[in-house]
Structure formats: C-alpha cells, structure tokens
Motif scaffolding. Structure first.
Motif, PDB file in Angstrom:
ATOM      1  N   ILE A   1       0.744  -1.223   0.072  1.00 35.29           N
ATOM      2  CA  ILE A   1      -0.274  -0.073   0.260  1.00 35.29           C
ATOM      3  C   ILE A   1       0.757   1.273  -0.117  1.00 35.29           C
ATOM      4  O   ILE A   1       1.844   1.409   0.946  1.00 35.29           O
ATOM      5  CB  ILE A   1      -0.925   0.108   1.073  1.00 35.29           C
ATOM      6  CG1 ILE A   1      -1.797  -1.249   1.394  1.00 35.29           C
ATOM      7  CG2 ILE A   1      -1.633   1.235   0.948  1.00 35.29           C
ATOM      8  CD1 ILE A   1      -2.468  -1.576   0.214  1.00 35.29           C
ATOM      9  N   CYS A   2       0.662   2.023  -0.942  1.00 38.30           N
ATOM     10  CA  CYS A   2       1.674   3.270  -1.056  1.00 38.30           C
ATOM     11  C   CYS A   2       0.836   4.615  -1.148  1.00 38.30           C
ATOM     12  O   CYS A   2      -0.392   4.843  -1.995  1.00 38.30           O
ATOM     13  CB  CYS A   2       2.398   3.248  -2.526  1.00 38.30           C
ATOM     14  SG  CYS A   2       3.255   1.625  -2.687  1.00 38.30           S
ATOM     15  N   ASN A   3       1.068   5.626  -0.262  1.00 34.96           N
ATOM     16  CA  ASN A   3       0.392   6.847  -0.319  1.00 34.96           C
ATOM     17  C   ASN A   3       1.300   7.792  -1.524  1.00 34.96           C
ATOM     18  O   ASN A   3       2.593   7.888  -1.207  1.00 34.96           O
ATOM     19  CB  ASN A   3       0.561   7.398   1.095  1.00 34.96           C
ATOM     20  CG  ASN A   3      -0.198   8.975   1.253  1.00 34.96           C
ATOM     21  OD1 ASN A   3       0.695   9.970   1.167  1.00 34.96           O
ATOM     22  ND2 ASN A   3      -1.362   9.146   0.524  1.00 34.96           N
ATOM     23  N   GLU A   4       0.614   8.101  -2.194  1.00 35.09           N
ATOM     24  CA  GLU A   4       1.321   8.919  -3.589  1.00 35.09           C
ATOM     25  C   GLU A   4       2.090  10.161  -2.805  1.00 35.09           C
ATOM     26  O   GLU A   4       3.224  10.575  -3.409  1.00 35.09           O
ATOM     27  CB  GLU A   4       0.361   9.288  -4.529  1.00 35.09           C
ATOM     28  CG  GLU A   4      -0.023   7.862  -5.266  1.00 35.09           C
ATOM     29  CD  GLU A   4      -0.952   8.167  -6.633  1.00 35.09           C
ATOM     30  OE1 GLU A   4      -1.079   9.233  -6.666  1.00 35.09           O
ATOM     31  OE2 GLU A   4      -1.490   7.071  -7.105  1.00 35.09           O
ATOM     32  N   GLU A   5       1.477  11.088  -2.136  1.00 36.15           N
ATOM     33  CA  GLU A   5       2.125  12.376  -1.752  1.00 36.15           C
ATOM     34  C   GLU A   5       3.059  12.244  -0.752  1.00 36.15           C
ATOM     35  O   GLU A   5       4.167  12.969  -0.770  1.00 36.15           O
ATOM     36  CB  GLU A   5       0.922  13.147  -1.186  1.00 36.15           C
ATOM     37  CG  GLU A   5       1.498  14.377  -0.805  1.00 36.15           C
ATOM     38  CD  GLU A   5       0.143  15.453  -0.209  1.00 36.15           C
ATOM     39  OE1 GLU A   5       0.480  16.616   0.290  1.00 36.15           O
ATOM     40  OE2 GLU A   5      -1.030  14.939  -0.434  1.00 36.15           O
ATOM     41  N   SER A   6       3.057  11.360   0.331  1.00 36.08           N
ATOM     42  CA  SER A   6       3.927  11.069   1.146  1.00 36.08           C
ATOM     43  C   SER A   6       5.293  10.074   0.846  1.00 36.08           C
ATOM     44  O   SER A   6       6.286  10.440   1.538  1.00 36.08           O
ATOM     45  CB  SER A   6       3.544  10.816   2.673  1.00 36.08           C
ATOM     46  OG  SER A   6       2.812   9.541   2.580  1.00 36.08           O
ATOM     47  N   GLY A   7       4.824   9.286   0.146  1.00 37.09           N
ATOM     48  CA  GLY A   7       5.658   8.270  -0.277  1.00 37.09           C
ATOM     49  C   GLY A   7       5.804   6.896   0.738  1.00 37.09           C
ATOM     50  O   GLY A   7       6.608   5.922   0.534  1.00 37.09           O
ATOM     51  N   LEU A   8       4.939   7.352   1.729  1.00 35.64           N
ATOM     52  CA  LEU A   8       4.821   6.176   2.686  1.00 35.64           C
ATOM     53  C   LEU A   8       4.293   4.848   2.006  1.00 35.64           C
ATOM     54  O   LEU A   8       3.392   4.882   1.259  1.00 35.64           O
ATOM     55  CB  LEU A   8       4.058   6.472   3.924  1.00 35.64           C
ATOM     56  CG  LEU A   8       4.384   7.495   4.939  1.00 35.64           C
ATOM     57  CD1 LEU A   8       3.623   8.071   5.698  1.00 35.64           C
ATOM     58  CD2 LEU A   8       5.781   7.158   5.554  1.00 35.64           C
TER      59      LEU A   8
ATOM     60  N   LYS B   1       1.997   9.382  14.257  1.00 30.27           N
ATOM     61  CA  LYS B   1       1.596   9.993  13.156  1.00 30.27           C
ATOM     62  C   LYS B   1       0.249   9.531  12.712  1.00 30.27           C
ATOM     63  O   LYS B   1      -0.346   8.541  13.488  1.00 30.27           O
ATOM     64  CB  LYS B   1       2.399   9.578  11.759  1.00 30.27           C
ATOM     65  CG  LYS B   1       3.859   9.868  11.782  1.00 30.27           C
ATOM     66  CD  LYS B   1       3.948  11.472  11.938  1.00 30.27           C
ATOM     67  CE  LYS B   1       5.628  11.516  12.027  1.00 30.27           C
ATOM     68  NZ  LYS B   1       5.907  13.008  12.198  1.00 30.27           N
ATOM     69  N   GLN B   2      -0.374  10.130  11.719  1.00 31.66           N
ATOM     70  CA  GLN B   2      -1.837   9.944  11.537  1.00 31.66           C
ATOM     71  C   GLN B   2      -1.953   9.400   9.931  1.00 31.66           C
ATOM     72  O   GLN B   2      -0.876   9.619   9.287  1.00 31.66           O
ATOM     73  CB  GLN B   2      -2.780  11.124  11.330  1.00 31.66           C
ATOM     74  CG  GLN B   2      -2.853  11.908  12.849  1.00 31.66           C
ATOM     75  CD  GLN B   2      -3.455  10.946  13.944  1.00 31.66           C
ATOM     76  OE1 GLN B   2      -3.893   9.844  13.688  1.00 31.66           O
ATOM     77  NE2 GLN B   2      -3.152  11.298  15.251  1.00 31.66           N
ATOM     78  N   LEU B   3      -2.939   8.467   9.475  1.00 31.96           N
ATOM     79  CA  LEU B   3      -2.944   8.110   8.317  1.00 31.96           C
ATOM     80  C   LEU B   3      -2.981   9.036   7.275  1.00 31.96           C
ATOM     81  O   LEU B   3      -4.060  10.138   7.395  1.00 31.96           O
ATOM     82  CB  LEU B   3      -4.344   7.158   8.002  1.00 31.96           C
ATOM     83  CG  LEU B   3      -4.115   5.799   8.882  1.00 31.96           C
ATOM     84  CD1 LEU B   3      -5.436   5.024   9.033  1.00 31.96           C
ATOM     85  CD2 LEU B   3      -3.106   4.988   8.033  1.00 31.96           C
ATOM     86  N   PRO B   4      -2.235   9.155   6.298  1.00 34.58           N
ATOM     87  CA  PRO B   4      -2.313  10.400   5.247  1.00 34.58           C
ATOM     88  C   PRO B   4      -3.556  10.223   4.598  1.00 34.58           C
ATOM     89  O   PRO B   4      -4.026   9.128   4.276  1.00 34.58           O
ATOM     90  CB  PRO B   4      -1.121  10.325   4.435  1.00 34.58           C
ATOM     91  CG  PRO B   4      -0.242   9.058   5.384  1.00 34.58           C
ATOM     92  CD  PRO B   4      -1.018   8.504   6.006  1.00 34.58           C
ATOM     93  N   GLN B   5      -4.347  11.215   4.116  1.00 37.03           N
ATOM     94  CA  GLN B   5      -5.453  11.431   3.230  1.00 37.03           C
ATOM     95  C   GLN B   5      -4.876  11.585   1.815  1.00 37.03           C
ATOM     96  O   GLN B   5      -3.866  11.836   1.589  1.00 37.03           O
ATOM     97  CB  GLN B   5      -6.478  12.490   3.457  1.00 37.03           C
ATOM     98  CG  GLN B   5      -6.950  12.388   4.991  1.00 37.03           C
ATOM     99  CD  GLN B   5      -8.169  13.168   5.449  1.00 37.03           C
ATOM    100  OE1 GLN B   5      -9.033  12.979   4.696  1.00 37.03           O
ATOM    101  NE2 GLN B   5      -8.015  13.992   6.363  1.00 37.03           N
ATOM    102  N   GLY B   6      -5.739  11.182   0.858  1.00 40.76           N
ATOM    103  CA  GLY B   6      -5.358  11.339  -0.594  1.00 40.76           C
ATOM    104  C   GLY B   6      -5.549  10.195  -1.422  1.00 40.76           C
ATOM    105  O   GLY B   6      -6.057   9.147  -1.066  1.00 40.76           O
TER     106      GLY B   6
END
Length: 211
Positions: free
Chosen positions: A65-72, A102-107
């Motif tokens: 699972i990848c968050n596009e904005e943060s790179g996490l 931290k919190q789960l990034p939105q987006g």
C-alpha cells in the motif's frame, strides 16, 4: 503407464496455462477505521484495504500500500484471501497501521498486488475522513458526524469471533446475535468509507447494570 503419462500431461498443461496468465485486479476498496476502545480515550486508526482479484486469488502472496503524496509504504505479507467464485475474490489486510506518532495520510493511494510468482497488478484508491474524529471520543458520537451514516452492530462470541454484523432490528436478530457476549455499535459513512467502532459492551455487565 500410458494413463499416468496422460494425467501428467494434463497437469502440466493446466499448470503452464495458469502460470502464463498474469494476475488481474479490477479495483481496490479501502476503509478508514476509527477504533474507540474506551469511552474517554482517543481512537486508534487503521486502514482496511482489499483488492478485487479477477485471477486466482489463492496465488496472492503480498500486498503493498503506497501513499502517493508522502511516499509512505506498507507491506502486507500473506494477505487475507477471500475466494468468491471460480477462485477469483478479494485479497487484503485490515491492519494497515499509521507510523508511530503519525496519522494516516489522506489522498491518493496505490495498492500493488503480487502473486506467488512475483508478478504484479495495481489498483488506485483514495482515503478521506473527517479530521475531527482524530480528537473525538466515543461520547461525541453520533453528534459529531456531519455526513449521512448507518448505525450497525458488531456482535462477538466469547472467543472474540465476529458472529453478526448489520442493523440491529427488534425481533429479527439471529440466534448468534442473541447469544453473543460482546456488542459494539458502529457508525458507517459510505461516502468516505469510514467506520467508527464504539467501545465494546459486555452482555453480562449490561445485564448487571439493569438490576
């Protein structure tokens, strides 16, 4: 001997035909879960992410699972497999946790599905939730909710096994629900795919408080 060779030939044909067809996913479903385990405590948050696998879900090996904005990035080894029809189904995890503190990034996110041969398929999804829920307690519900929601009930056995999940209607619950040991109210906001779990209520405590 000829029968044995024929069987082996068929098995090899099936194996190679399956191995030549790469994994296929149609879409991903993600739910942001706010778990209010205690009345006065802030929630623990997590993501539940499942991809709809159109190929053989039994071959599922990993889900990233990848968050596009943060790179996490999160990796679920040996994801949960839920076959539905002709071995197609769902694969995923309900325990995608935020980084410590931290919190789960939105987006926008991407789910990268990998089968046991290392081949991949991707599906995009989006995470959004009311930021106010992060600082809320169970006592703030349902008044804090500003969107349409459904009130559902999760019922668990003494062994913490989920035995019922749905609307709690008078006189229509199953035997499993009536015999459940623990109940949790849930508020589900379909538009944002957000689930808020209220603190568990133990049936024996509830009965004693009524006396």
């Amino acid at each position: 001997m000829r029968i044995l060779l024929a069987v082996l030939a068929v098995c090899c044909a099936v194996f190679f035909s399956c191995s030549d067809s790469g994994p296929s996913v149609s879409h991903a479903r993600a739910f942001t879960v706010f778990d209010y385990a205690e009345t006065d405590a802030l929630p623990k948050t997590r993501l539940a992410v499942f991809v709809n696998v159109e190929s053989d879900v039994r071959l599922a090996d990993e889900l990233r699972i990848c968050n596009e904005e943060s790179g996490l990035e999160w990796t679920a080894q040996q994801p949960v497999k839920v076959p539905v029809k002709d071995y197609a189904g769902w694969a995923g995890s309900a325990h995608i946790m935020p980084a410590h503190g931290k919190q789960l990034p939105q987006g926008r996110y991407c789910a990268v599905y990998q089968d046991c041969s290392g081949r991949e398929a991707e599906a995009a999804f989006k995470v959004e939730y009311p930021a106010s829920f992060l600082q809320a307690t169970a006592a703030d519900f349902p008044g804090i909710i500003k969107a349409e929601y459904r009130k559902l009930t999760a019922a668990y056995s003494q062994e913490s096994v989920l035995v019922y999940f749905g609307e709690q209607k008078q006189g229509s619950s199953s035997d499993a629900f009536r015999n459940a040991s623990v109940l949790r109210e849930c508020y589900y906001m379909e538009d944002m795919s957000v689930v808020c779990l209220m603190p568990p209520v133990h049936r024996y405590e509830e009965e004693n408080s009524d006396r």
